[in-house]
Design a protein around this motif. Structure first.
Motif, PDB file in Angstrom:
ATOM      1  N   PRO A 204     -10.090   0.487   5.292  1.00  0.00           N
ATOM      2  CA  PRO A 204      -9.929   1.879   4.170  1.00  0.00           C
ATOM      3  C   PRO A 204      -9.176   3.077   5.297  1.00  0.00           C
ATOM      4  CG  PRO A 204     -12.275   0.739   4.733  1.00  0.00           C
ATOM      5  CD  PRO A 204     -11.448   0.039   4.801  1.00  0.00           C
ATOM      6  N   LYS A 205      -9.157   2.611   6.402  1.00  0.00           N
ATOM      7  CA  LYS A 205      -8.813   3.075   7.905  1.00  0.00           C
ATOM      8  C   LYS A 205      -6.709   3.278   6.819  1.00  0.00           C
ATOM      9  CE  LYS A 205      -6.925   2.237  11.419  1.00  0.00           C
ATOM     10  NZ  LYS A 205      -5.819   1.970  11.593  1.00  0.00           N
ATOM     11  N   ASN A 206      -6.057   1.973   6.902  1.00  0.00           N
ATOM     12  CA  ASN A 206      -4.962   1.733   6.733  1.00  0.00           C
ATOM     13  C   ASN A 206      -4.688   2.350   5.370  1.00  0.00           C
ATOM     14  OD1 ASN A 206      -4.746   0.759   8.805  1.00  0.00           O
ATOM     15  ND2 ASN A 206      -4.312  -1.606   8.027  1.00  0.00           N
ATOM     16  N   LEU A 207      -5.342   1.949   4.231  1.00  0.00           N
ATOM     17  CA  LEU A 207      -5.815   2.361   2.690  1.00  0.00           C
ATOM     18  C   LEU A 207      -5.055   4.371   2.878  1.00  0.00           C
ATOM     19  CD1 LEU A 207      -7.989   1.167   0.664  1.00  0.00           C
ATOM     20  CD2 LEU A 207      -5.521   1.100   0.004  1.00  0.00           C
ATOM     21  N   ILE A 208      -5.645   4.798   3.799  1.00  0.00           N
ATOM     22  CA  ILE A 208      -5.915   6.409   3.904  1.00  0.00           C
ATOM     23  C   ILE A 208      -4.345   7.035   4.354  1.00  0.00           C
ATOM     24  CG2 ILE A 208      -7.144   8.544   5.265  1.00  0.00           C
ATOM     25  CD1 ILE A 208      -9.900   7.542   4.658  1.00  0.00           C
TER      26      ILE A 208
ATOM     27  N   LEU B 207      -4.973  -8.842   4.292  1.00  0.00           N
ATOM     28  CA  LEU B 207      -6.421  -8.177   3.040  1.00  0.00           C
ATOM     29  C   LEU B 207      -6.614  -6.821   4.384  1.00  0.00           C
ATOM     30  CD1 LEU B 207      -8.634 -11.552   2.328  1.00  0.00           C
ATOM     31  CD2 LEU B 207      -7.826  -8.821   1.024  1.00  0.00           C
ATOM     32  N   LEU B 208      -6.363  -7.224   5.478  1.00  0.00           N
ATOM     33  CA  LEU B 208      -6.414  -6.526   6.822  1.00  0.00           C
ATOM     34  C   LEU B 208      -5.068  -5.141   6.662  1.00  0.00           C
ATOM     35  CD1 LEU B 208      -7.079  -8.703   9.970  1.00  0.00           C
ATOM     36  CD2 LEU B 208      -8.583  -7.614   8.553  1.00  0.00           C
ATOM     37  N   SER B 209      -4.759  -5.485   6.225  1.00  0.00           N
ATOM     38  CA  SER B 209      -3.664  -3.827   6.692  1.00  0.00           C
ATOM     39  C   SER B 209      -3.326  -3.553   4.862  1.00  0.00           C
ATOM     40  CB  SER B 209      -2.087  -4.656   6.102  1.00  0.00           C
ATOM     41  OG  SER B 209      -1.398  -5.133   5.479  1.00  0.00           O
ATOM     42  N   ALA B 210      -4.018  -4.451   3.345  1.00  0.00           N
ATOM     43  CA  ALA B 210      -3.784  -3.694   3.052  1.00  0.00           C
ATOM     44  C   ALA B 210      -5.205  -3.001   2.132  1.00  0.00           C
ATOM     45  CB  ALA B 210      -3.200  -4.707   1.626  1.00  0.00           C
ATOM     46  N   LEU B 211      -6.264  -3.389   2.446  1.00  0.00           N
ATOM     47  CA  LEU B 211      -7.599  -3.062   2.030  1.00  0.00           C
ATOM     48  C   LEU B 211      -8.952  -2.261   2.529  1.00  0.00           C
ATOM     49  CD1 LEU B 211      -8.064  -5.871  -0.095  1.00  0.00           C
ATOM     50  CD2 LEU B 211      -7.012  -3.951  -0.799  1.00  0.00           C
TER      51      LEU B 211
ATOM     52  N   ALA C 155       0.939  -1.333  -0.085  1.00  0.00           N
ATOM     53  CA  ALA C 155       0.074   0.436   0.212  1.00  0.00           C
ATOM     54  C   ALA C 155       1.316   1.237  -0.353  1.00  0.00           C
ATOM     55  CB  ALA C 155      -0.935   0.008   1.134  1.00  0.00           C
ATOM     56  N   SER C 156       1.666   1.174   0.804  1.00  0.00           N
ATOM     57  CA  SER C 156       2.897   2.164   0.539  1.00  0.00           C
ATOM     58  C   SER C 156       3.254   2.415  -0.551  1.00  0.00           C
ATOM     59  CB  SER C 156       3.144   1.982   2.113  1.00  0.00           C
ATOM     60  OG  SER C 156       4.503   1.309   2.311  1.00  0.00           O
ATOM     61  N   VAL C 157       3.816   2.012  -1.025  1.00  0.00           N
ATOM     62  CA  VAL C 157       4.205   1.680  -2.382  1.00  0.00           C
ATOM     63  C   VAL C 157       3.758   2.054  -3.040  1.00  0.00           C
ATOM     64  CG1 VAL C 157       5.673   0.639  -3.926  1.00  0.00           C
ATOM     65  CG2 VAL C 157       6.395   0.220  -1.891  1.00  0.00           C
ATOM     66  N   VAL C 158       2.111   1.589  -3.423  1.00  0.00           N
ATOM     67  CA  VAL C 158       1.337   2.374  -4.282  1.00  0.00           C
ATOM     68  C   VAL C 158       1.054   3.695  -4.838  1.00  0.00           C
ATOM     69  CG1 VAL C 158      -0.895   1.402  -5.244  1.00  0.00           C
ATOM     70  CG2 VAL C 158       0.661  -0.308  -5.100  1.00  0.00           C
ATOM     71  N   PHE C 159       1.157   4.381  -3.188  1.00  0.00           N
ATOM     72  CA  PHE C 159       0.681   5.664  -2.930  1.00  0.00           C
ATOM     73  C   PHE C 159       1.780   6.072  -3.074  1.00  0.00           C
ATOM     74  CE2 PHE C 159      -3.366   3.834  -0.834  1.00  0.00           C
ATOM     75  CZ  PHE C 159      -3.771   4.331  -1.855  1.00  0.00           C
ATOM     76  N   THR C 160       3.067   6.597  -2.571  1.00  0.00           N
ATOM     77  CA  THR C 160       4.126   6.975  -3.423  1.00  0.00           C
ATOM     78  C   THR C 160       4.802   6.867  -4.736  1.00  0.00           C
ATOM     79  OG1 THR C 160       5.459   6.410  -0.440  1.00  0.00           O
ATOM     80  CG2 THR C 160       6.629   6.658  -2.874  1.00  0.00           C
ATOM     81  N   LEU C 161       4.498   5.962  -5.635  1.00  0.00           N
ATOM     82  CA  LEU C 161       4.572   5.683  -6.840  1.00  0.00           C
ATOM     83  C   LEU C 161       3.383   6.614  -7.685  1.00  0.00           C
ATOM     84  CD1 LEU C 161       5.106   2.231  -7.518  1.00  0.00           C
ATOM     85  CD2 LEU C 161       7.379   3.867  -7.495  1.00  0.00           C
ATOM     86  N   LEU C 162       2.550   6.401  -7.340  1.00  0.00           N
ATOM     87  CA  LEU C 162       1.126   7.799  -7.649  1.00  0.00           C
ATOM     88  C   LEU C 162       1.121   8.757  -7.397  1.00  0.00           C
ATOM     89  CD1 LEU C 162      -2.238   5.583  -6.506  1.00  0.00           C
ATOM     90  CD2 LEU C 162      -0.943   5.833  -8.797  1.00  0.00           C
ATOM     91  N   SER C 163       2.055   9.005  -5.898  1.00  0.00           N
ATOM     92  CA  SER C 163       2.573  10.320  -5.737  1.00  0.00           C
ATOM     93  C   SER C 163       3.336  11.453  -6.511  1.00  0.00           C
ATOM     94  CB  SER C 163       2.541  10.388  -4.034  1.00  0.00           C
ATOM     95  OG  SER C 163       3.266  11.926  -3.469  1.00  0.00           O
TER      96      SER C 163
END
Length: 223
Positions: free
Chosen positions: A133-137, A127-131, A52-60
């Motif tokens: 909603p709170k963790n995604l935010i 699933l609990l960490s990557a999907l 999750a952190s790598v995906v959002f870092t790349l998107l940013s």
């Protein structure tokens, strides 16, 4: 890099202080397949945080670059939206807290934890960490901070590693402690589980409120 670390620390703590996965990990450690399932759950939990952190870092990093001395309306708008979402989740958690002597409600899937295999434990942790909603935010907020920080590849890897280590710590600690001293950890883990079950809604409401306000403040400051 220090400024980026300062921004991602509260977000990592927001992931770390997640009572539901901690309760799930404890239930696994109190089950017949404690060691294999618990370690699998921890591995999935860490993998989900990293992804999750790598995906959002790349998107940013793909967002248009701004002058370092100018405002950053895109990042600011995203932060404002994330902050409002966190406040919404905080209100939802607060309204869902148990009243009086009512027994707290937990997800129905927790009743099947005793029967989980190591592979299912890995999947559940992911699933609990990557999907969630709170963790995604939280991951989105961390990704924006990292992507806008002008870091080198090595620095980015270090920051993501720090974020992951802090975010995964509250699940890692009971698993590692159980592996080191299973006999002595059973009672403390059960006591911790009972407290988390009773107070998880209030803990999450306060945490999300604080981080949401901070995120909104960061967003306003970006304009």
């Amino acid at each position: 890099m220090g400024g980026v670390l300062g921004e991602i620390l509260p977000l990592a703590l927001g992931v770390a202080i997640s009572p539901i996965p901690i309760i799930a990990a404890i239930l696994m450690l109190l089950s017949p397949n404690a060691k294999t399932t618990g370690v699998g759950f921890l591995g999935g939990w860490i993998a989900g945080i990293v992804v999750a952190s790598v995906v959002f870092t790349l998107l940013s990093a793909a967002l248009p670059e701004d002058d370092s001395d100018a405002s950053r309306p895109i990042q600011g708008t995203i932060r404002l939206v994330l902050g409002v979402l966190l406040l919404f989740l905080a209100a939802k958690q607060w309204r869902g807290r148990p009243h009086g002597q009512a027994a707290p409600e937990l997800p129905k899937w927790m009743s099947a934890i005793d029967t989980l295999t190591p592979a299912k434990g890995i999947g559940l942790g992911f699933l609990l960490s990557a999907l969630n909603p709170k963790n995604l935010i939280m991951a989105a907020g961390a990704g924006i901070a990292i992507g806008a920080g002008g870091l080198s590849t090595t620095q980015t890897v270090v920051v993501v590693a720090v974020y992951t280590a802090i975010a995964a710590s509250t699940v890692a600690v009971p698993v590692i402690a159980y592996l080191a001293a299973a006999d002595r950890m059973a009672q403390p883990l059960e006591s911790l589980r009972e407290w988390l079950v009773r107070e998880n809604k209030v803990v999450m409401a306060v945490l999300l409120l604080v981080i949401g306000v901070v995120m909104i403040g960061k967003g306003i400051g970006s304009f």
